[in-house]
Design a protein around this motif. Structure first.
Motif, short mmCIF file in Angstrom:
data_model
loop_
_atom_site.label_atom_id
_atom_site.label_comp_id
_atom_site.label_asym_id
_atom_site.label_seq_id
_atom_site.Cartn_x
_atom_site.Cartn_y
_atom_site.Cartn_z
N LYS A 1 0.84 -1.19 0.00
CA LYS A 1 0.00 0.00 0.00
C LYS A 1 0.88 1.25 0.00
CE LYS A 1 -4.08 -2.04 0.50
NZ LYS A 1 -5.17 -1.92 -0.50
N PRO A 2 0.42 2.33 -0.60
CA PRO A 2 1.17 3.60 -0.52
C PRO A 2 0.94 4.27 0.83
CG PRO A 2 -0.82 3.91 -1.84
CD PRO A 2 -0.76 2.44 -1.49
N ASP A 3 1.65 3.82 1.82
CA ASP A 3 1.49 4.25 3.21
C ASP A 3 1.80 5.75 3.33
OD1 ASP A 3 1.88 4.76 5.98
OD2 ASP A 3 2.33 2.65 6.31
N LEU A 4 0.86 6.50 3.92
CA LEU A 4 1.05 7.95 4.07
C LEU A 4 2.25 8.26 4.94
CD1 LEU A 4 0.25 10.91 3.72
CD2 LEU A 4 -1.44 10.61 5.55
N SER A 5 2.46 7.47 5.99
CA SER A 5 3.60 7.74 6.87
C SER A 5 4.91 7.58 6.11
CB SER A 5 3.57 6.81 8.08
OG SER A 5 3.73 5.45 7.70
N MET A 6 4.95 6.64 5.17
CA MET A 6 6.15 6.47 4.35
C MET A 6 6.32 7.61 3.36
SD MET A 6 7.84 3.89 5.36
CE MET A 6 7.72 2.33 6.24
N ILE A 7 5.22 8.13 2.84
CA ILE A 7 5.31 9.29 1.95
C ILE A 7 5.90 10.48 2.70
CG2 ILE A 7 4.00 10.91 0.53
CD1 ILE A 7 1.92 8.70 0.10
N ILE A 8 5.40 10.70 3.91
CA ILE A 8 5.90 11.80 4.74
C ILE A 8 7.39 11.64 5.02
CG2 ILE A 8 5.78 12.81 7.05
CD1 ILE A 8 2.75 12.25 6.97
N ASN A 9 7.76 10.46 5.48
CA ASN A 9 9.16 10.23 5.81
C ASN A 9 10.04 10.21 4.57
OD1 ASN A 9 9.04 10.21 8.60
ND2 ASN A 9 8.66 8.01 8.74
N GLY A 10 9.49 9.82 3.42
CA GLY A 10 10.26 9.87 2.18
C GLY A 10 10.62 11.29 1.78
N ILE A 11 9.68 12.21 1.94
CA ILE A 11 9.96 13.62 1.64
C ILE A 11 11.05 14.14 2.57
CG2 ILE A 11 8.99 15.96 1.74
CD1 ILE A 11 6.31 14.70 0.85
N LEU A 12 10.90 13.86 3.86
CA LEU A 12 11.89 14.31 4.83
C LEU A 12 13.25 13.65 4.58
CD1 LEU A 12 9.72 14.32 8.08
CD2 LEU A 12 10.19 16.20 6.52
N ALA A 13 13.23 12.39 4.16
CA ALA A 13 14.48 11.69 3.87
C ALA A 13 15.23 12.37 2.74
CB ALA A 13 14.19 10.23 3.52
N GLY A 14 14.51 12.74 1.68
CA GLY A 14 15.16 13.44 0.57
C GLY A 14 15.74 14.78 0.99
N LEU A 15 15.02 15.49 1.86
CA LEU A 15 15.51 16.79 2.34
C LEU A 15 16.75 16.62 3.20
CD1 LEU A 15 12.03 18.34 3.22
CD2 LEU A 15 13.52 19.02 1.32
N VAL A 16 16.73 15.63 4.09
CA VAL A 16 17.91 15.37 4.93
C VAL A 16 19.08 14.95 4.06
CG1 VAL A 16 18.87 13.84 6.70
CG2 VAL A 16 16.58 14.80 6.99
N GLY A 17 18.81 14.09 3.07
CA GLY A 17 19.87 13.55 2.24
C GLY A 17 20.63 14.59 1.45
N VAL A 18 19.96 15.67 1.04
CA VAL A 18 20.62 16.68 0.21
C VAL A 18 21.18 17.83 1.03
CG1 VAL A 18 18.71 18.29 -0.27
CG2 VAL A 18 20.38 17.73 -2.09
N THR A 19 20.96 17.84 2.32
CA THR A 19 21.35 18.98 3.16
C THR A 19 22.86 19.21 3.14
OG1 THR A 19 19.42 18.78 4.60
CG2 THR A 19 21.35 19.85 5.52
N ALA A 20 23.65 18.17 3.14
CA ALA A 20 25.11 18.34 3.17
C ALA A 20 25.65 18.85 1.85
CB ALA A 20 25.79 17.03 3.54
N SER A 21 25.02 18.50 0.74
CA SER A 21 25.59 18.76 -0.59
C SER A 21 24.81 19.76 -1.41
CB SER A 21 25.69 17.44 -1.36
OG SER A 21 24.39 16.88 -1.54
N CYS A 22 23.76 20.37 -0.86
CA CYS A 22 22.82 21.16 -1.65
C CYS A 22 23.48 22.30 -2.43
CB CYS A 22 21.71 21.70 -0.77
SG CYS A 22 22.30 22.67 0.65
N ALA A 23 24.58 22.83 -1.94
CA ALA A 23 25.24 23.94 -2.62
C ALA A 23 26.26 23.48 -3.64
CB ALA A 23 25.94 24.85 -1.59
N TRP A 24 26.56 22.18 -3.66
CA TRP A 24 27.70 21.70 -4.44
C TRP A 24 27.34 20.64 -5.47
CZ3 TRP A 24 29.50 20.93 1.12
CH2 TRP A 24 29.94 22.15 1.66
N VAL A 25 26.05 20.34 -5.63
CA VAL A 25 25.63 19.35 -6.63
C VAL A 25 24.69 20.02 -7.61
CG1 VAL A 25 25.90 17.40 -5.07
CG2 VAL A 25 23.69 18.56 -5.23
N ASN A 26 24.63 19.46 -8.82
CA ASN A 26 23.68 19.98 -9.80
C ASN A 26 22.30 19.39 -9.52
OD1 ASN A 26 23.57 17.38 -11.12
ND2 ASN A 26 25.51 17.90 -12.11
#
Length: 537
Positions: free
Chosen positions: A352-377
């Motif tokens: 099932k497309p679990d809403l809690s997973m959708i929420i955490n997926g968005i936050l995961a992407g934001l956390v994942g790019v935080t270190a490199s956001c200024a240095w990646v295309n």
């Protein structure tokens, strides 16, 4: 007759002018002066005494105004420099306020993911934690993290920001003070402190969700003071305060390691020492304990997504149009791809497309790019977000298999994806010659840069994790031995709202319970044998 009268008037005027006689209005002036004298005479002696005093003051002011040398007009260069400081300061403060507003997002998210009977407790922790973080970071945290010192810790003072040697907003070699690690930004010291404070508060808030629904309130507050006052500044000094990791070439633009990994490691140790919630794991199976309000959890996610546009772009700490726009785009792209990737992964893996997973997926992407956001295309930010969104789904089940109970998935989002984001710098950084940036990490492995940047990132991940685990373990074990960190089984079953705070979040609403063959419902009713029965309190 008219001509004769006019002639007489003219002759009188000529004679008066020849004799230098006063004009007729002299008498009028004398009359007015006498009236003034009579008016003054009617005044009381006190008011009459004020007249010469007022005259003396007026004369002194006039002399001062004439004698004062007018200030030299600022040059165009000085005006432009002052304008830049003002604009940079405004941007830093507004970005910091956006990050502060993320506390509301954490509060909504964690409360929605937890059960109804613990809502007041979760809200209370999220509200008070920033107040405590402010005190701890103002007292010692900022000084330990950013003051001049050695490779391990800042040691030049600056506690309580009292008697601080600092000439901010001077930059570079012109800066003279004890916070040289922050001389790259041209804003006042108070603006630097405020922006770093909201980041420290975020690290403490991450812990709240992982230990929810069974931790004692006071002990959690004490741990947050220790985390923000001691543990967070030590590893933060290594990376942002001129410490040994910064010297070794480790890079973390906005805090995948400094903020999210540190908060995630501390949360993991807390969840491990607390143990799972009663009934979470039975006979080798994981029992779902769904959140009571996915509406406010979704609202919390949106608030956090919005706040991230202060978290990442604000870390420029200067009004750099190109950098701010680029970072905003990479941040948003990673969050979007993380949400989509988590949705698809949960659909395929969980059915099932679990809403809690959708929420955490968005936050995961934001956390994942935080270190490199200024240095990646932007395309690479999409890859980073996609991988983070996939990882968070499997991380949730991974920690459940280890019997580490995290009600909101904080360790999966902030720890796992924080580590991934830190590593991504060494994999996807464009390099300082590509036009995205001129000073920063070397090109990553996947863009032809080899292992030169990847190795420092790996060293940083291990060292930050090791130190945070060590200090968090000491803090948790000391609290457990001295005070105890977990509420009683009775209090946990009843709910921490009543046991810890003596109140309920939803007085008068249906209350969740569990009895006999009736299973607990996340919405407060009963399902199973007594599906038609509810209890209203």
């Amino acid at each position: 007759m008219m001509k004769m009268s006019v002639g007489k008037k003219k002759s009188k005027q000529v004679r008066r002018e020849s004799l230098n006689l006063p004009a007729p209005n002299f008498l009028t002036k004398v009359s007015r002066f006498k009236k003034l004298q009579r008016t003054i005479a009617r005044l009381s002696p006190s008011w009459q005494a004020c007249i010469p005093i007022a005259a003396v003051i007026f004369l002194i002011w006039g002399y001062a105004a004439v004698a004062q040398t007018p200030p030299a007009a600022p040059t165009t260069e000085e005006q432009l420099a002052s304008l830049k400081v003002g604009m940079d300061t405004m941007w830093v403060m507004v970005a910091g306020m956006l990050v502060f507003f993320m506390n509301a997002g954490f509060g909504m998210l964690e409360t929605g993911f937890c059960r109804q009977k613990n809502a007041v407790n979760v809200l209370s922790k999220n509200l008070i934690v920033f107040a405590l973080a402010t005190i701890a970071y103002w007292a010692i945290g900022f000084a330990l993290m950013f003051s001049n010192g050695n490779g391990f810790i800042g040691s030049s003072g600056g506690y309580f920001l009292l008697n601080v040697a600092d000439n901010s907003p001077a930059m570079g070699d012109a800066y003279q003070g004890i916070f040289k690690s922050l001389n790259w930004t041209g804003v006042p010291l108070n603006a630097k402190f405020f922006f770093q404070l909201v980041f420290a508060g975020t690290a403490a808030t991450i812990v709240s969700g992982a230990v929810a629904e069974r931790i004692k309130f006071l002990e959690f507050l004490i741990f947050c003071l220790l985390l923000v006052g001691i543990a967070y500044p030590i590893t933060g000094h290594w990376i942002w305060g001129g410490g040994w990791l910064q010297t070794a070439g480790f890079y973390d633009f906005a805090g995948s390691a400094v903020v999210h990994s540190v908060g995630g490691w501390a949360a993991l140790m807390g969840a491990a020492f607390l143990g799972p919630r009663i009934g979470k794991y039975r006979d080798g199976d994981t029992v779902a304990m769904p959140g009571h309000n996915m509406s406010i959890a979704t609202l919390g996610c949106l608030i956090l997504w919005f706040g991230w546009f202060g978290f990442n772009p604000g870390s420029t700490m200067a009004v750099d149009p190109n950098a701010i726009a680029h970072i905003a785009l990479t941040t948003n792209t990673a969050g979007a791809f993380g949400g989509v990737a988590a949705t698809i992964t949960a659909w395929l893996y969980l059915g099932k497309p679990d809403l809690s997973m959708i929420i955490n997926g968005i936050l995961a992407g934001l956390v994942g790019v935080t270190a490199s956001c200024a240095w990646v295309n932007i395309p690479n930010s999409a890859i980073i977000g996609t991988i983070a969104g996939i990882m968070v789904v499997f991380a949730v089940t991974f920690f459940d298999n280890l019997k580490i109970d995290d009600p909101v998935g904080a360790t999966s989002v902030h720890l796992v994806c924080g580590i991934w984001g830190t590593l991504a710098v060494g994999l996807f950084a464009d390099g300082p010659t590509t036009g995205i940036y001129t000073a920063g990490p070397k090109a990553g492995l996947f863009v032809g840069g080899g292992f030169d940047q990847l190795i420092p990132q790996l060293i940083g991940i291990i060292s930050v994790g090791g130190m945070t685990v060590l200090l968090s373990t000491i803090f948790w074990l000391a609290l457990k031995a001295l005070l105890g960190i977990r509420v009683s089984a009775v209090e946990e079953a009843e709910g921490l709202d009543i046991g810890e705070h003596g109140m309920e979040a939803y007085t008068g609403f249906v209350k969740e319970t569990s009895s006999g063959n009736r299973t607990e419902s996340s919405y407060g009713g009963y399902s199973g044998g007594g599906a038609d029965r509810t209890t209203k309190l």
